[in-house]
Design an enzyme around this catalytic site. Structure first.
Site, PDB file in Angstrom:
ATOM      1  N   TRP A  83       0.841  -1.206   0.000  1.00  0.00           N
ATOM      2  CA  TRP A  83       0.000   0.000   0.000  1.00  0.00           C
ATOM      3  C   TRP A  83       0.876   1.255   0.000  1.00  0.00           C
ATOM      4  O   TRP A  83       0.529   2.259  -0.619  1.00  0.00           O
ATOM      5  CB  TRP A  83      -0.905   0.000   1.229  1.00  0.00           C
ATOM      6  CG  TRP A  83      -1.766   1.217   1.349  1.00  0.00           C
ATOM      7  CD1 TRP A  83      -3.009   1.394   0.828  1.00  0.00           C
ATOM      8  CD2 TRP A  83      -1.452   2.447   2.029  1.00  0.00           C
ATOM      9  NE1 TRP A  83      -3.490   2.651   1.145  1.00  0.00           N
ATOM     10  CE2 TRP A  83      -2.543   3.313   1.878  1.00  0.00           C
ATOM     11  CE3 TRP A  83      -0.342   2.892   2.755  1.00  0.00           C
ATOM     12  CZ2 TRP A  83      -2.574   4.589   2.431  1.00  0.00           C
ATOM     13  CZ3 TRP A  83      -0.364   4.168   3.296  1.00  0.00           C
ATOM     14  CH2 TRP A  83      -1.465   4.993   3.141  1.00  0.00           C
ATOM     15  N   HIS A  84       2.018   1.188   0.681  1.00  0.00           N
ATOM     16  CA  HIS A  84       2.874   2.362   0.794  1.00  0.00           C
ATOM     17  C   HIS A  84       3.640   2.664  -0.491  1.00  0.00           C
ATOM     18  O   HIS A  84       3.993   3.833  -0.709  1.00  0.00           O
ATOM     19  CB  HIS A  84       3.865   2.182   1.945  1.00  0.00           C
ATOM     20  CG  HIS A  84       3.267   2.389   3.296  1.00  0.00           C
ATOM     21  ND1 HIS A  84       2.545   1.410   3.950  1.00  0.00           N
ATOM     22  CD2 HIS A  84       3.267   3.469   4.118  1.00  0.00           C
ATOM     23  CE1 HIS A  84       2.140   1.878   5.118  1.00  0.00           C
ATOM     24  NE2 HIS A  84       2.564   3.116   5.243  1.00  0.00           N
ATOM     25  N   GLY A  85       3.920   1.668  -1.304  1.00  0.00           N
ATOM     26  CA  GLY A  85       4.673   1.986  -2.504  1.00  0.00           C
ATOM     27  C   GLY A  85       4.884   0.800  -3.418  1.00  0.00           C
ATOM     28  O   GLY A  85       4.803  -0.357  -2.997  1.00  0.00           O
TER      29      GLY A  85
END
Length: 633
Positions: free
Chosen positions: A399-401
């Site tokens: 989700w973060h990257g």
């Protein structure tokens, strides 16, 4: 005038800019005229939020408008179908496919293309199909088709919309009747681009409430805004510009100590940056009578990785638990998704690594888990819950990257949580044996295969082993088995002594656990930071190179004679880091006391204090505008 309403990618609306506060001043003035008219209030804030997003992300506003319209009408249609019907499930699946399809396309196109190219050997290329469509409609070459631009905050508003669709399906909320109200829920500008992620069941009931803001709530809102600005401008930006960014941009130019210090400083920077944004968002929303969920609870006070994720980015942790971990089976069982995702991640890691060592490890781990689940029914539930927890953390990393660094970061956090869960159920003798054996094994690796990563792990494991030995000896000689004292005053004194001793021991144990957890979380951030702020087309290669160089520097022998000069050269940065950590570790009751003290000030005195604080804050403003770290997500 045209510049005020045009999109400038080099100057997005940031909470630290005067332009944002001028924008908010105008919005609040108009809001004060319509606040008592619910529909007009929500409609006005919806359009104000759209303007805010346009100034932040340009034509990406079309994506936001599309998902608002699609999910609004799909949810209304879904609500008409009876519970458990195929059609009701089909509408939910359609909604999630649209939302995740857009998120995957804009955020993970480069990552998936790299994986597919590695697996197939083909030279695959990413093309922006929306830019091509725009060029076709305009009959020009206005849009660049060779590069996909990630819309600001897409992960936040997509997850927020998914929570609405799922909550409507579960009947936790009723569908919003008016598309303007729904658009306002999705796009509310204080939290639109960097959270917190507001679940439908938490915010939608507020759409229908009358405006209410007490004198104390007003003071607390101002406090949160000032507190957030202080975190962002003084701690995050100053530390980043004057130290952290320099080291991460080129780790090989700096000593091992400087790389080590930059890593720990980044832990404070990312907290101050993200929690600072959240504080400002909560304060701005509160001034308009809306309440956003708490997103941070002193996370660096956590004594273990599991507690850390209950305190850090709490809105994301709750979202992952409700909409991923529990549907996977939670702590009860394994689902089809459990097997599917773990096999898929294992196959991808196996193929991309091309290493027989990785193959042996994966096959052995898989066989051990299957045998344990088959022959020990008592361990089956714990095993499946840990697998579900690990998968959830992998997706939290994704989700973060869109790079392997974020997946590694998520996986390490998942491993940390699982190790803690297993560790807390072990006896101290078993803990000492395992840490001792691991310390010996790593020392042997350093002796015969001296790589920097083994040196780092060897030192850290030796420290943990030493702490475990002290705790083991204490529990071994602890005089609990002694008989109770005879009677009278001696009994009272000995009881009081034991109580003080136990409190001291518990406090020291907590300090040790917090320090180890903070160290673990900080070293996982090596992969988080090295994958941040990068062009998605080159993120994997650059991120891995940065992480490897920093490990090489930290794990190489240090010239300790240089440390005093380094500390003297960066004394302002180090002083800020120490001050930030000390403030972070203050007891919650102390923070609540000075927060309420500020909120209770007379209005003229509060205004003077606010003006002085703002003046002092902007003495730290850097020449280059520093966007919030989580804007990229």
């Amino acid at each position: 005038m045209e510049k005020l309403f045009a999109f400038d990618p080099s100057s997005p609306l940031l909470f630290t800019q005067f332009y944002f506060w001028a924008f908010f001043g105008v919005v609040y003035a108009i809001f004060s005229l319509v606040k008592s008219k619910r529909l007009m209030r929500n409609a006005f804030l919806f359009f104000a939020s759209l303007f805010f997003y346009f100034k932040t992300s340009g034509l990406s506003i079309l994506i936001l408008l599309f998902v608002i319209c699609s999910d609004f009408f799909i949810a209304k249609r879904m609500a008409r179908e009876r519970d458990g019907s195929v059609k009701r499930k089909a509408w939910l699946v359609l909604s999630i496919c649209i939302d995740l399809g857009l998120l995957c396309y804009f955020k993970y196109a480069y990552f998936f293309t790299d994986v597919a190219s590695s697996l197939t050997g083909l030279e695959l290329k990413v093309t922006d199909v929306f830019a091509e469509l725009g060029n076709m409609l305009t009959g020009s070459e206005r849009f660049d088709v060779d590069k996909i631009v990630l819309p600001v905050g897409i992960s936040f508003f997509i997850f927020q919309i998914i929570s609405y669709s799922v909550d409507v399906y579960r009947k936790d909320v009723q569908p919003v009747r008016n598309i303007l109200d729904f658009g306002f829920y999705v796009s509310f500008f204080p939290q639109l681009v960097a959270g917190p992620i507001v679940r439908a069941s938490e915010f939608i009931p507020q759409l229908y409430k009358k405006f209410s803001l007490s004198r104390r709530q007003f003071g607390i809102a101002i406090f949160w805004i000032l507190n957030g600005l202080g975190k962002k401008i003084i701690l995050s930006d100053y530390i980043a510009v004057n130290f952290v960014d320099r080291v991460f941009d080129n780790p090989l130019l700096f000593t091992g100590f400087e790389n080590f210090a930059a890593l720990f400083a980044y832990s404070l920077q990312v907290y101050a940056d993200f929690s600072g944004y959240t504080d400002i968002a909560i304060g701005v929303a509160m001034l308009m009578g809306f309440y956003l969920p708490v997103n941070f609870n002193s996370p660096y006070k956590a004594p273990n990785p599991q507690d850390f994720w209950r305190r850090w980015h709490m809105s994301l942790s709750r979202w992952l638990k409700s909409y991923l971990y529990i549907p996977l089976g939670g702590n009860r069982r394994a689902s089809f998704g459990t097997y599917f995702w773990i096999i898929l991640f294992a196959l991808i890691a196996l193929i991309l690594s091309g290493s027989w060592v990785v193959s042996v490890i994966l096959v052995t781990a898989g066989a051990a888990m299957l045998l344990l689940a088959h022959f020990r029914e008592s361990s089956r539930k714990k095993l499946f819950s840990n697998i579900n927890r690990f998968i959830t953390m992998l997706f939290g990393g994704m989700w973060h990257g869109a790079s392997w660094n974020f997946i590694i970061w998520g996986g390490l956090n998942g491993i940390g949580m699982i190790v803690y869960i297993l560790w807390k159920d072990m006896k101290w003798g078993v803990r000492l044996f395992l840490t001792g054996a691991l310390a010996i094994a790593l020392a042997a690796l350093c002796r015969f295969h001296p790589e920097p990563v083994w040196r780092i792990l060897s030192v850290w494991t030796a420290v943990i082993c030493a702490g475990t030995l002290v705790r083991f000896i204490y529990h071994l000689i602890r005089p609990d088995a002694a008989g109770a004292p005879s009677s009278g005053m001696d009994s009272v004194r000995q009881s009081s002594f034991r109580s003080r001793r136990d409190r001291t021991t518990a406090w020291l144990g907590t300090v040790w656990a917090v320090a180890q957890t903070f160290t673990f979380i900080t070293f996982t951030r090596l992969f988080f930071r090295s994958g941040s702020n990068l062009d998605p087309a080159t993120a994997n290669q650059v991120a891995w190179e940065t992480a490897r160089n920093m490990v090489a520097q930290i794990g190489s022998p240090w010239d300790v004679s240089l440390i005093p000069d380094i500390c003297a050269g960066y004394w302002k940065v180090f002083a800020l880091v120490i001050a930030g950590i000390v403030i972070h570790l203050l007891p919650a009751r102390w923070k609540r006391r000075y927060r309420l003290g500020f909120a209770s000030l007379p209005l003229p005195l509060m205004a003077i204090a606010t003006a002085v604080i703002v003046f002092l804050l902007y003495q730290f403003v850097t020449a280059d505008t520093q966007p919030f770290i989580y804007f990229q997500f």
